[in-house]
Scaffold this active site. Structure first.
Site, PDB file in Angstrom:
ATOM      1  N   LYS A  72       0.831  -1.207   0.000  1.00  6.08           N
ATOM      2  CA  LYS A  72       0.000   0.000   0.000  1.00  6.08           C
ATOM      3  C   LYS A  72       0.867   1.259   0.000  1.00  6.08           C
ATOM      4  CE  LYS A  72      -1.547   1.755   4.061  1.00  6.08           C
ATOM      5  NZ  LYS A  72      -1.355   3.179   4.327  1.00  6.08           N
ATOM      6  N   ASN A  73       1.837   1.295   0.921  1.00  5.95           N
ATOM      7  CA  ASN A  73       2.577   2.544   1.100  1.00  5.95           C
ATOM      8  C   ASN A  73       3.535   2.849  -0.040  1.00  5.95           C
ATOM      9  OD1 ASN A  73       1.166   3.141   3.334  1.00  5.95           O
ATOM     10  ND2 ASN A  73       2.750   2.548   4.812  1.00  5.95           N
ATOM     11  N   CYS A  89      -3.778  13.349  12.767  1.00  2.00           N
ATOM     12  CA  CYS A  89      -4.546  12.108  12.727  1.00  2.00           C
ATOM     13  C   CYS A  89      -4.360  11.404  14.057  1.00  2.00           C
ATOM     14  CB  CYS A  89      -4.136  11.240  11.546  1.00  2.00           C
ATOM     15  SG  CYS A  89      -2.619  10.370  11.777  1.00  2.00           S
ATOM     16  N   ARG A 134       1.615  14.743  13.020  1.00  2.00           N
ATOM     17  CA  ARG A 134       2.064  14.509  11.647  1.00  2.00           C
ATOM     18  C   ARG A 134       2.068  15.777  10.783  1.00  2.00           C
ATOM     19  NH1 ARG A 134      -0.531   9.067   9.427  1.00  2.00           N
ATOM     20  NH2 ARG A 134       1.417   8.867   8.292  1.00  2.00           N
ATOM     21  N   ASP A 158       4.840   0.483  12.023  1.00  2.00           N
ATOM     22  CA  ASP A 158       3.600  -0.089  11.490  1.00  2.00           C
ATOM     23  C   ASP A 158       3.397  -1.546  11.917  1.00  2.00           C
ATOM     24  OD1 ASP A 158       3.107   2.322  10.298  1.00  2.00           O
ATOM     25  OD2 ASP A 158       3.609   1.687   8.265  1.00  2.00           O
ATOM     26  N   ARG A 173      -8.475  -0.040   4.688  1.00  2.00           N
ATOM     27  CA  ARG A 173      -7.557   0.900   4.041  1.00  2.00           C
ATOM     28  C   ARG A 173      -6.273   0.195   3.621  1.00  2.00           C
ATOM     29  NH1 ARG A 173      -6.779   6.477   6.981  1.00  2.00           N
ATOM     30  NH2 ARG A 173      -5.485   6.592   5.136  1.00  2.00           N
TER      31      ARG A 173
END
Ligand code: EPZ
Length: 429
Positions: free
Chosen positions: A22-23, A120, A125, A310, A402
């Site tokens: 994803k990233n 968030c 961030r 993560d 997500r």
């Protein structure tokens, strides 16, 4: 809204193919803004985040076409021209990485107006380093009413960019902007995450001249134009690490494929230290645990090649049933322990003080209703649910969607009792 229900107790046995990262995918998608020729991305994950970004890119003039070919899932992104340089709040707010369209838009068309992403749940961030990098490249930056206006009507200019702290997003953003700048850009104290090397490979396939990604110094010689290319997205190291932890938690034997060993060494070392069986293979890793309880081990998150932030929530879930006390330090984000109180609802014994959590392993977790607070936190609750007695129900799993492709299917194929409960329209507070 949908929920996920897990009935704990089943061991996992089988194979889980790892999806594209994803990233990486979302930064590669942004690279399509840099050329008027099609960019074909293969090994693409189908996730809520890639859909969000596809929606924003479409607004900017990119034709986004998804298909499933013999080589798997692919997305072709084609921006013959940039039809709008405006990225509105409602789209950027949904996914912070959307902010990374700013640099490519300015690089290609000289101007852009992009919403600030805002904070968030895992931390404030800020995007100050992103803006510093674009300013160093000669963009004029103004902030008004929550928007960044960036202009470089005569194009960006190569520059020295020295980041005071390591930032994945700011390093990627600087690369995405500098490839079309006039002259040479050198990025110092660059992030070394594997997604940076993936971006470099894709940009170079498009005709860019980037070298050094994966090390703290990246050199970019700007080119006048980029062309179309085909690029395969790197395997998702966080998804790989998540299922490795899930296998160690539930017990059994799981083979992770379509991945790359070496992307999550810091995690695999900790799993070995805790007593799990870890066997790297040509395209991934086999994780085993047969009956015995794992030992508690300490972890501290750090930029790559350190222990990934993560994977911190998942590892905390694993430690909730280990023998002894584990200390988990989070050094990247200031508020990334929101899974701790939810894990405690399942019977975990955790105390949090500042950036450190102490997890005292318990013999048995008990199923309960819990709530996901962010993407990685949500999957840590699923992992805990794999061993909790009875049923665990995780709500707000739009966070999970997500970043985890077909999670129930992948875990279910290995014997986990995981099912999605479709929402009944009832509002969740
Ligand atoms: C990326 O976020 C990932 N997101 C995150 O994954 C990941 O946790 C993080 O890198 C660290 O590995 C994406 O790639 C989309 P940073 P990013 O800039 O780029 C501070 C997930 O679950 N900072 O490396 O936003 C920042 O506040 C997500 O998939 C500034 O101060 O992370 C943080 O404390 C969550 N100013 C630190 O740097 C800036 O301008 C590192 O953040 C930028 C960052």
């Amino acid at each position: 809204m949908d929920r996920i229900a897990i009935t704990g107790g089943a061991q996992l046995h089988g194979t889980i193919p790892v999806s594209g990262a994803k990233n990486s995918a979302i930064k590669l998608m942004a690279a399509s803004l840099l050329t008027d020729e099609p960019l074909r991305l293969t090994n693409m994950p189908r996730l809520a985040d890639t859909r969000f970004l596809g929606k924003l890119l479409t607004r900017l003039g990119v034709q986004v076409t998804e298909s499933d070919g013999p080589a798997g899932q692919q997305t072709v992104l084609h921006a013959p021209e940039i039809t709008s340089g405006f990225a509105p709040y409602d789209l950027v707010r949904q996914m912070r990485a959307s902010f990374n369209v700013l640099g490519p838009l300015v690089a290609r068309s000289g101007q852009a107006k992009v919403s600030l992403p805002g904070g968030c749940t895992i931390g404030a961030r800020p995007v100050d380093l992103h803006l510093q990098a674009l300013e160093a490249l000669g963009a004029k930056i103004d902030l008004h009413e929550g928007y960044v206006y960036a202009q470089a009507p005569r194009g960006l200019k190569g520059a020295e960019i020295i980041f005071p702290i390591v930032s994945v997003g700011a390093t990627e953003h600087a690369m995405l902007a500098a490839v079309l700048a006039d002259g040479v850009t050198v990025i110092h104290n660059a992030a070394c995450e594997p997604e940076l090397a993936d971006l470099q490979d894709c940009l170079n396939a498009m005709g860019a001249k980037v070298e050094g990604a994966g090390t703290p110094t990246i050199a970019i010689t700007g080119v006048a134009r980029l062309k179309g290319a085909t690029h395969a997205v790197i395997p998702d190291r966080i998804e790989m690490g998540t299922y490795a932890v899930a296998a160690a938690m539930a017990g059994g034997e799981v083979r992770l494929t379509n991945a790359r060993p070496g992307l999550i060494d810091a995690l695999l070392d900790k799993l070995k230290e805790a007593g799990a069986g870890v066997e790297p293979t040509a395209d991934g890793v086999i994780i085993r645990r047969n009956g015995h309880r794992l030992d508690a081990v300490d972890v501290e998150t750090a930029p790559f090649p350190g222990f990934a932030t993560d994977l911190q929530a998942q590892f905390m879930a694993l430690m909730t049933t280990a023998k002894g006390e584990s200390r988990i330090r989070e050094t990247i984000f200031e508020n990334r322990f929101m899974h701790a109180p939810e894990l405690m609802r399942l019977g975990a014994d955790i105390s949090v003080s500042g950036g450190e959590a102490r997890v005292r392993g318990v013999e048995q977790l008990e199923g309960a209703e819990v709530m996901a607070t962010d993407l990685r936190a949500s999957v840590s609750l699923v992992i805990a649910g794999l061993v909790a007695r009875g049923e665990t129900t995780v709500s707000r799993i739009y966070h999970l969607d997500r970043g985890f492709e077909r999670l129930e299917e992948k875990l279910g194929a290995c014997g986990a009792q995981v099912r999605r409960i479709k929402g009944d329209g009832e509002a969740e507070l």
